[in-house]
Motif scaffolding. Sequence first.
Motif, short mmCIF file in Angstrom:
data_model
loop_
_atom_site.label_atom_id
_atom_site.label_comp_id
_atom_site.label_asym_id
_atom_site.label_seq_id
_atom_site.Cartn_x
_atom_site.Cartn_y
_atom_site.Cartn_z
N ASP A 61 7.48 -48.52 69.23
CA ASP A 61 6.38 -49.45 68.99
C ASP A 61 6.06 -49.58 67.51
O ASP A 61 5.83 -50.69 67.01
N GLU A 62 6.04 -48.46 66.78
CA GLU A 62 5.63 -48.52 65.38
C GLU A 62 6.60 -49.37 64.55
O GLU A 62 6.19 -50.05 63.61
N ASN A 89 4.16 -54.61 75.44
CA ASN A 89 3.34 -53.65 76.18
C ASN A 89 1.91 -53.69 75.63
O ASN A 89 1.63 -54.38 74.63
N LEU A 90 1.01 -52.96 76.29
CA LEU A 90 -0.40 -53.04 75.93
C LEU A 90 -0.68 -52.49 74.54
O LEU A 90 -1.51 -53.04 73.80
N ALA A 91 0.03 -51.43 74.15
CA ALA A 91 -0.17 -50.87 72.81
C ALA A 91 0.17 -51.90 71.73
O ALA A 91 -0.53 -52.02 70.73
N GLN A 92 1.24 -52.65 71.95
CA GLN A 92 1.62 -53.67 70.99
C GLN A 92 0.62 -54.83 70.98
O GLN A 92 0.33 -55.39 69.91
N GLU A 94 -2.60 -54.61 71.59
CA GLU A 94 -3.78 -54.14 70.86
C GLU A 94 -3.51 -54.10 69.36
O GLU A 94 -4.39 -54.42 68.55
N ALA A 95 -2.28 -53.72 68.98
CA ALA A 95 -1.92 -53.72 67.56
C ALA A 95 -1.93 -55.14 67.01
O ALA A 95 -2.40 -55.38 65.88
N GLU A 179 5.28 -52.62 82.33
CA GLU A 179 4.96 -52.54 80.91
C GLU A 179 4.38 -53.83 80.33
O GLU A 179 3.46 -53.79 79.52
N HIS A 186 -4.58 -58.28 79.71
CA HIS A 186 -5.31 -58.04 78.46
C HIS A 186 -5.82 -59.35 77.87
O HIS A 186 -7.00 -59.46 77.48
#
Length: 226
Positions: A61-62, A89-92, A94-95, A179, A186
Amino acid sequence: MRILLIGPPGAGKGTQAVRLAAHLSIQHISTGDLFREHIDQGTELGQNAHTHIRAGLLAPDEVTIGVIKERLARPDTERGFLLDGFPRNLAQAEALDGILADSKSRLDAVLDLEIPEAEVVRRIAGRRLCRRDREHIFHVDYSQPEVAGACDVCGGELYQRDDDREATVRKRLEVYRSETAPVVDHYQAQGLVTTISALGQVQEVLDRALVAIGQGQVDASGASSC
């Protein structure tokens, strides 16, 4: 206009992304293209991505967030952009919200391409590629070669990629549901999502997308025109 195009494998995201971005005169931003660019240029992000891609893994992700952040900072995105393949995905997601908030902007629309699972399997599992030139693509239902098993262009043998086999396609769909589908939820909570059917001809799907973002018209029969 800042747009996110999302949908399962086989929904035609790549095709629609190119056409929609061109129609709106905004930048088409594909994570695949960005990874290739950074790898070719030998950047730190590219080297990191290449290490994972060469091992058959998704970039972390990073790294993915890093290449997107760098791309969105370029001046040519000020007029707008269309994201294709990110966030996955959700982390991306939110980023991305954070990246846009830092630049005092936000997404204008999220287009969710909807397609039955059976049609996804049919589209992908039916593809056949030429061994001599993989840009020559045929399909057992939609674009059959004149001679079974042979490329119409060069006569090369047609074959099915391992990634296109039905079992693999169904596994990819499982990953999408677990994923990437939460990304739709979201943005649904932000009131940004419009779901459009990915069935039909390429132009028909494009017309639906343009209507969804207020760039097309629907006539009395319910058909869209642009």
